[in-house]
Motif scaffolding. Structure first.
Motif, PDB file in Angstrom:
ATOM      1  N   ASP A  47      17.009 -20.319  -6.867  1.00  0.00           N
ATOM      2  CA  ASP A  47      17.474 -21.437  -6.041  1.00  0.00           C
ATOM      3  C   ASP A  47      16.517 -21.792  -4.904  1.00  0.00           C
ATOM      4  N   LEU A  48      15.358 -21.142  -4.832  1.00  0.00           N
ATOM      5  CA  LEU A  48      14.436 -21.369  -3.716  1.00  0.00           C
ATOM      6  C   LEU A  48      13.480 -22.539  -3.952  1.00  0.00           C
ATOM      7  N   ASN A  49      13.437 -23.059  -5.166  1.00  0.00           N
ATOM      8  CA  ASN A  49      12.608 -24.220  -5.502  1.00  0.00           C
ATOM      9  C   ASN A  49      11.122 -23.997  -5.180  1.00  0.00           C
ATOM     10  N   ILE A  50      10.624 -22.800  -5.471  1.00  0.00           N
ATOM     11  CA  ILE A  50       9.212 -22.471  -5.223  1.00  0.00           C
ATOM     12  C   ILE A  50       8.334 -23.458  -5.989  1.00  0.00           C
ATOM     13  N   GLN A  51       7.338 -24.017  -5.293  1.00  0.00           N
ATOM     14  CA  GLN A  51       6.444 -25.003  -5.894  1.00  0.00           C
ATOM     15  C   GLN A  51       5.071 -24.436  -6.253  1.00  0.00           C
ATOM     16  N   HIS A  52       4.689 -23.333  -5.607  1.00  0.00           N
ATOM     17  CA  HIS A  52       3.385 -22.724  -5.867  1.00  0.00           C
ATOM     18  C   HIS A  52       3.446 -21.254  -5.476  1.00  0.00           C
ATOM     19  N   VAL A  53       2.609 -20.449  -6.136  1.00  0.00           N
ATOM     20  CA  VAL A  53       2.534 -19.014  -5.862  1.00  0.00           C
ATOM     21  C   VAL A  53       1.086 -18.666  -5.551  1.00  0.00           C
ATOM     22  N   ILE A  54       0.887 -17.916  -4.474  1.00  0.00           N
ATOM     23  CA  ILE A  54      -0.418 -17.332  -4.171  1.00  0.00           C
ATOM     24  C   ILE A  54      -0.254 -15.837  -4.405  1.00  0.00           C
ATOM     25  N   CYS A  55      -1.128 -15.280  -5.248  1.00  0.00           N
ATOM     26  CA  CYS A  55      -0.968 -13.895  -5.678  1.00  0.00           C
ATOM     27  C   CYS A  55      -2.246 -13.103  -5.467  1.00  0.00           C
ATOM     28  N   LEU A  58      -4.687  -7.769  -7.439  1.00  0.00           N
ATOM     29  CA  LEU A  58      -4.381  -6.428  -7.918  1.00  0.00           C
ATOM     30  C   LEU A  58      -3.330  -6.518  -9.029  1.00  0.00           C
ATOM     31  N   THR A  59      -3.513  -5.748 -10.070  1.00  0.00           N
ATOM     32  CA  THR A  59      -2.724  -5.863 -11.298  1.00  0.00           C
ATOM     33  C   THR A  59      -1.226  -5.845 -11.059  1.00  0.00           C
ATOM     34  N   ARG A  60      -0.735  -4.951 -10.210  1.00  0.00           N
ATOM     35  CA  ARG A  60       0.708  -4.866  -9.989  1.00  0.00           C
ATOM     36  C   ARG A  60       1.280  -6.152  -9.413  1.00  0.00           C
ATOM     37  N   ALA A  61       0.491  -6.836  -8.569  1.00  0.00           N
ATOM     38  CA  ALA A  61       0.954  -8.110  -8.009  1.00  0.00           C
ATOM     39  C   ALA A  61       0.919  -9.204  -9.066  1.00  0.00           C
ATOM     40  N   VAL A  62      -0.143  -9.248  -9.858  1.00  0.00           N
ATOM     41  CA  VAL A  62      -0.254 -10.264 -10.911  1.00  0.00           C
ATOM     42  C   VAL A  62       0.881 -10.096 -11.921  1.00  0.00           C
ATOM     43  N   GLN A  63       1.122  -8.873 -12.348  1.00  0.00           N
ATOM     44  CA  GLN A  63       2.212  -8.637 -13.295  1.00  0.00           C
ATOM     45  C   GLN A  63       3.560  -9.052 -12.706  1.00  0.00           C
ATOM     46  N   THR A  64       3.765  -8.767 -11.425  1.00  0.00           N
ATOM     47  CA  THR A  64       5.011  -9.166 -10.762  1.00  0.00           C
ATOM     48  C   THR A  64       5.146 -10.680 -10.737  1.00  0.00           C
ATOM     49  N   ALA A  65       4.096 -11.376 -10.322  1.00  0.00           N
ATOM     50  CA  ALA A  65       4.147 -12.843 -10.259  1.00  0.00           C
ATOM     51  C   ALA A  65       4.410 -13.448 -11.628  1.00  0.00           C
ATOM     52  N   LEU A  66       3.757 -12.936 -12.644  1.00  0.00           N
ATOM     53  CA  LEU A  66       3.956 -13.485 -13.988  1.00  0.00           C
ATOM     54  C   LEU A  66       5.367 -13.243 -14.503  1.00  0.00           C
ATOM     55  N   ARG A  67       5.948 -12.106 -14.186  1.00  0.00           N
ATOM     56  CA  ARG A  67       7.333 -11.837 -14.623  1.00  0.00           C
ATOM     57  C   ARG A  67       8.331 -12.712 -13.863  1.00  0.00           C
ATOM     58  N   ILE A  68       8.082 -12.923 -12.589  1.00  0.00           N
ATOM     59  CA  ILE A  68       9.023 -13.708 -11.792  1.00  0.00           C
ATOM     60  C   ILE A  68       8.913 -15.201 -12.114  1.00  0.00           C
ATOM     61  N   PHE A  69       7.693 -15.708 -12.163  1.00  0.00           N
ATOM     62  CA  PHE A  69       7.503 -17.158 -12.235  1.00  0.00           C
ATOM     63  C   PHE A  69       7.121 -17.673 -13.616  1.00  0.00           C
ATOM     64  N   LYS A  70       6.805 -16.764 -14.533  1.00  0.00           N
ATOM     65  CA  LYS A  70       6.441 -17.108 -15.912  1.00  0.00           C
ATOM     66  C   LYS A  70       5.427 -18.244 -15.917  1.00  0.00           C
ATOM     67  N   ASP A  71       5.645 -19.256 -16.733  1.00  0.00           N
ATOM     68  CA  ASP A  71       4.740 -20.414 -16.788  1.00  0.00           C
ATOM     69  C   ASP A  71       5.321 -21.607 -16.034  1.00  0.00           C
ATOM     70  N   GLU A  72       6.317 -21.355 -15.216  1.00  0.00           N
ATOM     71  CA  GLU A  72       7.062 -22.452 -14.599  1.00  0.00           C
ATOM     72  C   GLU A  72       6.498 -22.924 -13.263  1.00  0.00           C
ATOM     73  N   VAL A  73       5.703 -22.091 -12.603  1.00  0.00           N
ATOM     74  CA  VAL A  73       5.161 -22.415 -11.291  1.00  0.00           C
ATOM     75  C   VAL A  73       3.672 -22.071 -11.297  1.00  0.00           C
ATOM     76  N   PRO A  74       2.807 -22.954 -10.766  1.00  0.00           N
ATOM     77  CA  PRO A  74       1.379 -22.634 -10.721  1.00  0.00           C
ATOM     78  C   PRO A  74       1.118 -21.392  -9.856  1.00  0.00           C
ATOM     79  N   ILE A  75       0.216 -20.538 -10.344  1.00  0.00           N
ATOM     80  CA  ILE A  75      -0.156 -19.314  -9.637  1.00  0.00           C
ATOM     81  C   ILE A  75      -1.645 -19.372  -9.314  1.00  0.00           C
ATOM     82  N   THR A  76      -1.965 -19.221  -8.028  1.00  0.00           N
ATOM     83  CA  THR A  76      -3.347 -19.162  -7.575  1.00  0.00           C
ATOM     84  C   THR A  76      -3.644 -17.733  -7.141  1.00  0.00           C
TER      85      THR A  76
END
Length: 183
Positions: A47-55, A58-76
């Motif tokens: 419900d937070l309507n995240i528009q972008h992710v900065i990650c 380090l692998t643990r952070a990248v894996q976390t971002a990908l699991r949370i946001f999948k392909d739905e939000v751009p990740i930089t």
């Protein structure tokens, strides 16, 4: 508009590190528990309507971002808010290696050695001095609060990163996959 800080899920390093002894797990990936924590965080951010992710890269952070946001939000990928290098898990990997492991993300803009450079201990860990780390936090805050360029201007924004770095921002150690609204 809000900025949300999200600490990575439990890493293999977090699961076994005890009493200040480094278990020598370089750029530690998530455990099964860490993956579950990220899945639960996905539900909490819906419900937070995240528009972008900065990650962090380090692998643990990248894996976390990908699991949370999948392909739905751009990740930089951004190395400025990486963890303070004080253990093997904080030693990064070459951008080419990261690109092979995470082909849908861009790592080309990173230096070949994007984590702290300095004298290494017998295990190849270059301990980052506290003043260098604190300056990095100050620079990140300045960029976050004053930069008029994307992705820092895109809001609501999520930043996926690390315990000690976020402790420098919010004044306490966040739990794995905890979500905190910045300021």
């Amino acid at each position: 508009m809000p900025v949300y800080l999200i600490r990575h899920g439990q890493s293999e390093f977090n699961a076994v590190a005890r009493d200040g002894i480094d278990p020598l797990i370089y750029d530690a990936p998530l455990t099964a528990l860490g993956q579950s924590q990220a899945d639960r965080a996905r539900e909490m951010i819906s419900d937070l309507n995240i528009q972008h992710v900065i990650c962090s890269p380090l692998t643990r952070a990248v894996q976390t971002a990908l699991r949370i946001f999948k392909d739905e939000v751009p990740i930089t990928i951004e190395a400025t808010h990486r963890e303070m290098v004080c253990n093997s898990c904080d030693v990064g990997r070459h951008p080419d290696t990261l690109s092979r492991d995470f082909p849908d993300l861009s790592f080309e803009h990173l230096d070949d050695h994007w984590w702290h450079k300095g004298p290494e201990n017998e295990h190849g860990v270059p301990h980052e001095p506290e003043d260098v780390f604190n300056k990095r936090i100050e620079d990140f805050v300045l960029r976050l609060e004053t930069t008029a360029t994307a992705p820092f201007t895109t809001r609501p924004l999520a930043i996926v990163g690390h315990g000690l770095f976020f402790q420098g921002l919010v004044g306490r150690l966040m739990d794995n996959c905890e979500i905190v609204r910045y300021k």
